[in-house]
Design a protein around this motif. Sequence first.
Motif, mmCIF file in Angstrom:
data_model
loop_
_atom_site.group_PDB
_atom_site.id
_atom_site.type_symbol
_atom_site.label_atom_id
_atom_site.label_comp_id
_atom_site.label_asym_id
_atom_site.label_seq_id
_atom_site.Cartn_x
_atom_site.Cartn_y
_atom_site.Cartn_z
ATOM 1 N N GLU A 102 46.977 47.624 30.840
ATOM 2 C CA GLU A 102 47.009 48.977 30.257
ATOM 3 C C GLU A 102 48.413 49.570 30.351
ATOM 4 O O GLU A 102 48.854 50.288 29.453
ATOM 5 C CB GLU A 102 46.015 49.911 30.964
ATOM 6 N N LEU A 103 49.105 49.283 31.449
ATOM 7 C CA LEU A 103 50.436 49.850 31.632
ATOM 8 C C LEU A 103 51.514 49.030 30.944
ATOM 9 O O LEU A 103 52.678 49.429 30.921
ATOM 10 C CB LEU A 103 50.752 49.971 33.133
ATOM 11 N N GLY A 104 51.128 47.891 30.401
ATOM 12 C CA GLY A 104 52.094 47.042 29.689
ATOM 13 C C GLY A 104 53.142 46.448 30.617
ATOM 14 O O GLY A 104 54.268 46.167 30.190
ATOM 15 N N LEU A 105 52.783 46.241 31.882
ATOM 16 C CA LEU A 105 53.750 45.680 32.836
ATOM 17 C C LEU A 105 53.748 44.148 32.736
ATOM 18 O O LEU A 105 52.706 43.539 32.491
ATOM 19 C CB LEU A 105 53.391 46.112 34.260
ATOM 20 N N THR A 106 54.906 43.581 32.954
ATOM 21 C CA THR A 106 55.011 42.128 32.946
ATOM 22 C C THR A 106 54.698 41.623 34.352
ATOM 23 O O THR A 106 55.223 42.154 35.333
ATOM 24 C CB THR A 106 56.449 41.708 32.565
ATOM 25 N N TYR A 107 53.839 40.627 34.445
ATOM 26 C CA TYR A 107 53.482 40.123 35.769
ATOM 27 C C TYR A 107 53.120 38.647 35.701
ATOM 28 O O TYR A 107 52.674 38.156 34.662
ATOM 29 C CB TYR A 107 52.313 40.927 36.368
ATOM 30 N N ALA A 108 53.368 37.969 36.816
ATOM 31 C CA ALA A 108 52.923 36.584 36.931
ATOM 32 C C ALA A 108 51.573 36.596 37.642
ATOM 33 O O ALA A 108 51.257 37.545 38.366
ATOM 34 C CB ALA A 108 53.933 35.792 37.751
ATOM 35 N N VAL A 109 50.790 35.565 37.404
ATOM 36 C CA VAL A 109 49.471 35.487 38.052
ATOM 37 C C VAL A 109 49.418 34.252 38.941
ATOM 38 O O VAL A 109 49.770 33.154 38.520
ATOM 39 C CB VAL A 109 48.340 35.393 37.000
ATOM 40 N N HIS A 110 49.025 34.482 40.171
ATOM 41 C CA HIS A 110 48.763 33.360 41.074
ATOM 42 C C HIS A 110 47.262 33.319 41.326
ATOM 43 O O HIS A 110 46.704 34.276 41.871
ATOM 44 C CB HIS A 110 49.537 33.552 42.385
ATOM 45 N N ARG A 111 46.642 32.248 40.904
ATOM 46 C CA ARG A 111 45.186 32.144 41.074
ATOM 47 C C ARG A 111 44.862 31.747 42.518
ATOM 48 O O ARG A 111 45.405 30.751 43.016
ATOM 49 C CB ARG A 111 44.666 31.078 40.099
ATOM 50 N N VAL A 112 44.008 32.523 43.164
ATOM 51 C CA VAL A 112 43.576 32.216 44.534
ATOM 52 C C VAL A 112 42.122 31.768 44.420
ATOM 53 O O VAL A 112 41.225 32.589 44.209
ATOM 54 C CB VAL A 112 43.668 33.470 45.436
ATOM 55 N N ASP A 113 41.886 30.482 44.541
ATOM 56 C CA ASP A 113 40.537 29.952 44.324
ATOM 57 C C ASP A 113 39.645 30.300 45.532
ATOM 58 O O ASP A 113 39.726 29.661 46.590
ATOM 59 C CB ASP A 113 40.619 28.431 44.111
ATOM 60 N N LEU A 114 38.792 31.308 45.334
ATOM 61 C CA LEU A 114 37.919 31.743 46.439
ATOM 62 C C LEU A 114 36.908 30.656 46.784
ATOM 63 O O LEU A 114 36.563 30.475 47.953
ATOM 64 C CB LEU A 114 37.189 33.038 46.061
ATOM 65 N N ALA A 115 36.450 29.937 45.756
ATOM 66 C CA ALA A 115 35.436 28.894 45.991
ATOM 67 C C ALA A 115 36.013 27.787 46.855
ATOM 68 O O ALA A 115 35.285 27.143 47.635
ATOM 69 C CB ALA A 115 34.950 28.345 44.655
ATOM 70 N N ALA A 116 37.319 27.557 46.742
ATOM 71 C CA ALA A 116 37.954 26.492 47.525
ATOM 72 C C ALA A 116 38.520 27.034 48.845
ATOM 73 O O ALA A 116 39.171 26.303 49.592
ATOM 74 C CB ALA A 116 39.065 25.839 46.700
ATOM 75 N N GLY A 117 38.314 28.311 49.110
ATOM 76 C CA GLY A 117 38.777 28.906 50.373
ATOM 77 C C GLY A 117 40.279 29.141 50.422
ATOM 78 O O GLY A 117 40.848 29.318 51.509
ATOM 79 N N GLU A 118 40.933 29.180 49.255
ATOM 80 C CA GLU A 118 42.396 29.367 49.270
ATOM 81 C C GLU A 118 42.804 30.722 49.841
ATOM 82 O O GLU A 118 43.933 30.903 50.268
ATOM 83 C CB GLU A 118 42.957 29.204 47.845
ATOM 84 N N ASN A 119 41.858 31.666 49.814
ATOM 85 C CA ASN A 119 42.161 32.996 50.365
ATOM 86 C C ASN A 119 42.310 32.973 51.887
ATOM 87 O O ASN A 119 42.803 33.914 52.474
ATOM 88 C CB ASN A 119 41.087 34.021 49.957
ATOM 89 N N LYS A 120 41.874 31.902 52.512
ATOM 90 C CA LYS A 120 41.963 31.826 53.978
ATOM 91 C C LYS A 120 43.263 31.160 54.433
ATOM 92 O O LYS A 120 43.509 31.023 55.626
ATOM 93 C CB LYS A 120 40.753 31.056 54.533
ATOM 94 N N ARG A 121 44.099 30.756 53.483
ATOM 95 C CA ARG A 121 45.348 30.095 53.861
ATOM 96 C C ARG A 121 46.339 31.097 54.462
ATOM 97 O O ARG A 121 46.392 32.253 54.030
ATOM 98 C CB ARG A 121 45.999 29.456 52.633
ATOM 99 N N PRO A 122 47.165 30.628 55.430
ATOM 100 C CA PRO A 122 48.107 31.546 56.093
ATOM 101 C C PRO A 122 49.046 32.262 55.119
ATOM 102 O O PRO A 122 49.365 33.423 55.330
ATOM 103 C CB PRO A 122 48.894 30.626 57.030
ATOM 104 N N ASP A 123 49.481 31.584 54.057
ATOM 105 C CA ASP A 123 50.419 32.260 53.145
ATOM 106 C C ASP A 123 49.741 33.429 52.428
ATOM 107 O O ASP A 123 50.355 34.461 52.173
ATOM 108 C CB ASP A 123 51.056 31.275 52.142
#
Length: 211
Positions: free
Chosen positions: A21-42
Amino acid sequence: MLTLYSFPTPNGRKASILLEELGLTYAVHRVDLAAGENKRPDFLAISPITKIPALVEDLPGGRVRRLFGSGAILLHFAERTGRLLPEDEDERAEAMSWFMLGVSDLGPTAIDMQRFAARAPDRIPHAIDLYKGELMRCYSALEDRLGAAEHLGGATYSIADIACFPFIAAAAVAGGGLLERFPNLKRWHDAMADRPAVRRGMAVPDMTAPD
Ligand SMILES: N[C@@H](CCC(=O)N[C@@H](CS)C(=O)NCC(=O)O)C(=O)O
């Protein structure tokens, strides 16, 4: 440079709808919740509660700013850009109230309902009834409000609408006839779903693209 950490869930989609909506440019990093990537230290370093969405902004001088949680992301960019919140103080107060309903009532209740109705190892009727009732309170409140105003804040489209839409869209496709039972909610849902920025934001992250 903005990098959104997300996954195709309602909370993640709130953040991508806002950025679109704001027309901002952004990159997307997919965090696969099903694979537990959200639990990684980074990712923990970005989102201490290990939930998406989160956003990292590279600032001049090598500084990095992080934001975690859809509410913080929506509010931060609305304040910073002076957009997506009404200017009139009364309307702004109204928009804030519905924004908070989306962030602190509708979203958590819908997630807990899902946990107990679809994912719990044991069926606990009391929990299911409780969350069903709480969700109905949210839907009824939204229905009444949208019978009186075009957008949740009033005349102005705002982060209140963005904070609620992805959970209503998810409930609409889940079946159960939500939109048939709540005509004002349907009018608002259909208008939101038609916005090009909402359509783009709902498709983030692209699950067909390589990560
Ligand atoms: N308060 C956060 C909640 C975010 C949230 O619940 N994210 C979910 C996806 S919709 C998540 O990352 N769940 C992963 C987990 O619970 O481990 C917000 O409003 O954005």
